[in-house]
Write an enzyme that holds these catalytic residues in place. Structure first.
Site, PDB file in Angstrom:
ATOM      1  CG  ASP A 140      12.913  10.110 -11.849  1.00 15.55           C
ATOM      2  OD1 ASP A 140      12.865  11.186 -12.062  1.00 15.55           O
ATOM      3  OD2 ASP A 140      13.189   9.567 -10.773  1.00 15.55           O
ATOM      4  CG  ASP A 446      10.885   4.397   2.238  1.00 20.72           C
ATOM      5  OD1 ASP A 446      11.911   3.820   3.035  1.00 20.72           O
ATOM      6  OD2 ASP A 446       9.879   3.544   1.824  1.00 20.72           O
TER       7      ASP A 446
END
Ligand SMILES: *[C@@H]1O[C@H](CO)[C@@H](O)[C@H](O)[C@H]1NC(C)=O
Ligand SMILES: *[C@@H]1O[C@H](CO)[C@@H](O)[C@H](O)[C@H]1NC(C)=O
Ligand SMILES: *[C@@H]1O[C@H](CO)[C@@H](O)[C@H](O)[C@H]1NC(C)=O
Length: 606
Positions: A140, A446
């Site tokens: 990223d 998550d």
């Protein structure tokens, strides 16, 4: 048919000493009842000083008691797992499924390329048929420095993988291996190869570090691979097209190591970034990886690791598969979570970074209550479960149906067709980030994703082997530790306060005890308020000469003080001491482990 063909691939054991813990919890409960009885029967009358402080204290204690109840639910019935990899290998060695491994990095400065490729090399070197492994790096940071390091890694892997396999080395991150290994002088064959490989590694490391320090790719290097041309179009790390390079194509018959063995597929991906589109941080990167990998290798199992968590055990994927491939229980398994373990713990673990209580006690407790949460790294997912599929009880995985990779498209064409999957507008008007893939709009995407998978009917498994599967770096300064805990507390609390609250989402979908377990981390944040109250108000009152704690004599005193002692002893026996001593203090909102006893201790001392 051999006679072990019907034996399970894993076993589950109940924790020892459960009865003792349950009895001990009962004692705490009785002690707490005494305290409430006292609080309620001795409220200062109207007009007397300290009336409101007293009532506030009562509510704090009520909250502590509730939180203690939640933690006790989590810890009530921990279970531990054990795998039989020899049975797996005996039955399925030829039919092992493909594994896609996702490594996520976001910044070449905070996460140095050398560290990233060590993680990549460690997972490429798994003890697993290499043609069935595909490793994807999501960058990223969109950095050509990271790309360069990956290019170096793809070359070095041709030497490193056969070297690891030939001498059965562990761990398989070159950095970690050479840091601890002693030169094998006694064995001349090994010694010679050893020093050559070590030298090659050190050279590569220097080259990468030199380039990283320089901050840009020299002209010479940029001629080494067509991939560098992509950066001509990159305006900034927040504004660029998709960069996708298949550095090693496992289908290619020329992709071989120096021993002539096949290599795992290796892919570099920097998904498209545009300033007008939200990139959704790691969740967005994961979803791009899920799609891109489905076009390239489409393996039924996905392992994801953070770029700072190298594999410390080359058999971890086999361990994970023992759960997925178990004939009786395997079909229901949605994901297998390994603990987060760290090699970088400060002396005495003053910031409680090792997460001992969470990893050794609470996660097995979650597992006993219906399955651990997903903690974002060191986790094997069933691709379908992660992609939003609901479990139904007739589901039977057919591993064979996955193994048909098209060999027609050339690598170039495959790169071009896969790029589309990582573009910014691909997700517009789709369920990505909502029902499909990793969830968006949460700081702890998550946990939320794991909860959603469980609510769709899948079971999760916690597997914590003696020798850790993955090792990372923990925060080593107070500031880092505070930032991390704030993010966790904040994100978890947001889940609780949203429509994703475990009681709402989990209602009728997961057992009540698992819904309660899911509250343990979201409630850190509110618990910090009562803790602050409990620490500050009594001290202020004491300054004014008002005591909020009674003089207890006789039986009650004996009772309370003896179980404070028992508590401390138990804590030390289980090796959880460091956690409560320092950890709880800096967190403020820490775990109850010490909270209930803190307030009991106040009572005892007073
Ligand atoms: C790294 O840079 C130093 C000077 O900055 C140079 O002396 C050395 O040769 C370089 N090493 C490699 C491997 O390029
Ligand atoms: C922890 O990691 C840092 C780099 O991330 C390193 O400089 C330091 O030596 C490590 N400490 C220990 C105790 O391993
Ligand atoms: C990591 O693996 C090595 C063997 O390669 C082992 O000796 C060590 O104990 C492992 N570390 C942890 C924390 O389990």
């Amino acid at each position: 048919m051999a006679k072990d063909d019907n034996l399970p691939l894993f076993e589950t054991k109940l924790a020892k000493g459960r009865i003792l813990f349950q009895f001990y919890s009962l004692l705490i409960f009785v002690g707490t009842c005494f305290i409430f009885a006292y609080r309620l029967s001795h409220i200062p009358a109207k007009g007397e000083p300290g009336r409101w402080a007293w009532i506030g204290l009562f509510f704090s204690e009520l909250w502590f008691c509730f939180y203690w109840f939640v933690t006790t639910v989590v810890r009530w019935n921990p279970i531990y797992r054990n795998t039989f990899k020899d049975r797996l290998s005996h039955r399925y060695e030829k039919a092992l499924p493909g594994i896609d491994i996702f490594v996520c990095t976001a910044d070449p400065v905070i996460e140095p390329p050398v560290m990233v490729i060590n993680t990549v090399l460690s997972v490429m070197a798994y003890d697993y048929p290499p043609e069935k492994l595909s490793v994807y790096l999501s960058d990223d940071g969109g950095s050509d420095l990271t790309f360069y390091a990956m290019l170096e890694a793809s070359r070095f892997s041709k030497i490193w993988l056969p070297f690891c396999k030939k001498f059965k080395l562990e761990p398989r991150s070159p950095e970690a291996y050479f840091r601890t290994a002693v030169e094998p002088l006694g064995e001349p064959v090994l010694a010679k190869e050893w020093s050559t490989v070590k030298m090659l590694y050190e050279d590569m490391k220097k080259r990468i570090e030199n380039t990283t320090k320089l901050g840009q790719i020299s002209e010479e290097i940029s001629k080494e691979h067509k991939g560098f041309n992509e950066w001509i179009l990159v305006a900034s790390r927040h504004d660029h097209q998709t960069i996708l390079q298949i550095l090693i194509d496992g289908r290619d018959s020329e992709a071989m190591d120096i021993q002539g063995q096949p290599l795992p597929t290796l892919v570099y991906l920097a998904r498209e970034k545009r300033t007008q589109y939200h990139h959704h941080f790691k969740a967005g990167a994961m979803n791009a990886l899920i799609r891109v990998s489905s076009g390239i290798s489409n393996s039924p199992i996905i392992l994801n690791v953070d770029c700072d968590m190298y594999s410390n055990n080359s058999k971890s994927v086999r361990d994970g598969l023992c759960f997925f491939m178990d004939e009786e229980k395997g079909n229901k398994v949605g994901f297998v979570q390994f603990p987060q373990a760290f090699e970088n713990i400060t002396k005495n673990d003053v910031y409680s970074s090792s997460l001992n209580v969470t990893m050794q006690m609470e996660m097995p407790g979650f597992d006993g209550n219906g399955g651990p949460c997903y903690i974002g790294t060191g986790c094997l997912h069933r691709r379908e479960a992660l992609s939003g599929k609901k479990y139904n009880k007739n589901f039977m995985e057919d591993w064979k149906r996955w193994s048909n990779r098209s060999v027609e498209e050339s690598t170039r064409v495959l790169e071009e067709t896969s790029k589309v999957l990582a573009s910014c507008n691909y997700e517009e008007n789709t369920q990505w980030g909502k029902e499909i893939g990793v969830k968006y709009d949460s700081a702890v995407e998550d946990v939320l994703t794991g909860l959603a998978i469980q609510c769709r009917g899948w079971r999760s498994i916690y597997f914590s082997p003696e020798r850790k599967g993955f090792l990372g770096v923990a925060p080593t300064t107070l500031l880092q530790s505070l930032v991390q805990h704030r993010r966790w507390s904040d994100g978890d609390f947001q889940i609780f306060a949203s429509r994703h609250c475990p009681f709402v989402l989990g209602y009728k979908n997961i057992p009540l005890k698992l819904q309660l377990s899911y509250c343990i981390y979201p409630l850190w944040a509110p618990t910090s308020l009562t803790t602050l109250y409990y620490v500050i108000v009594p001290s202020l009152c004491l300054l004014k000469g008002i005591s909020l704690f009674p003089q207890i004599h006789g039986f009650l005193h004996l009772y309370l003080s003896s179980f404070s002692t028992v508590h401390i002893a138990l804590e030390n026996v289980f090796g959880l001491g460091a956690h409560s001593r320092a950890g709880g203090m800096i967190k403020g909102c820490g775990y109850t482990e010490e909270q209930l006893p803190t307030f009991l201790a106040c009572w005892t001392i007073s």
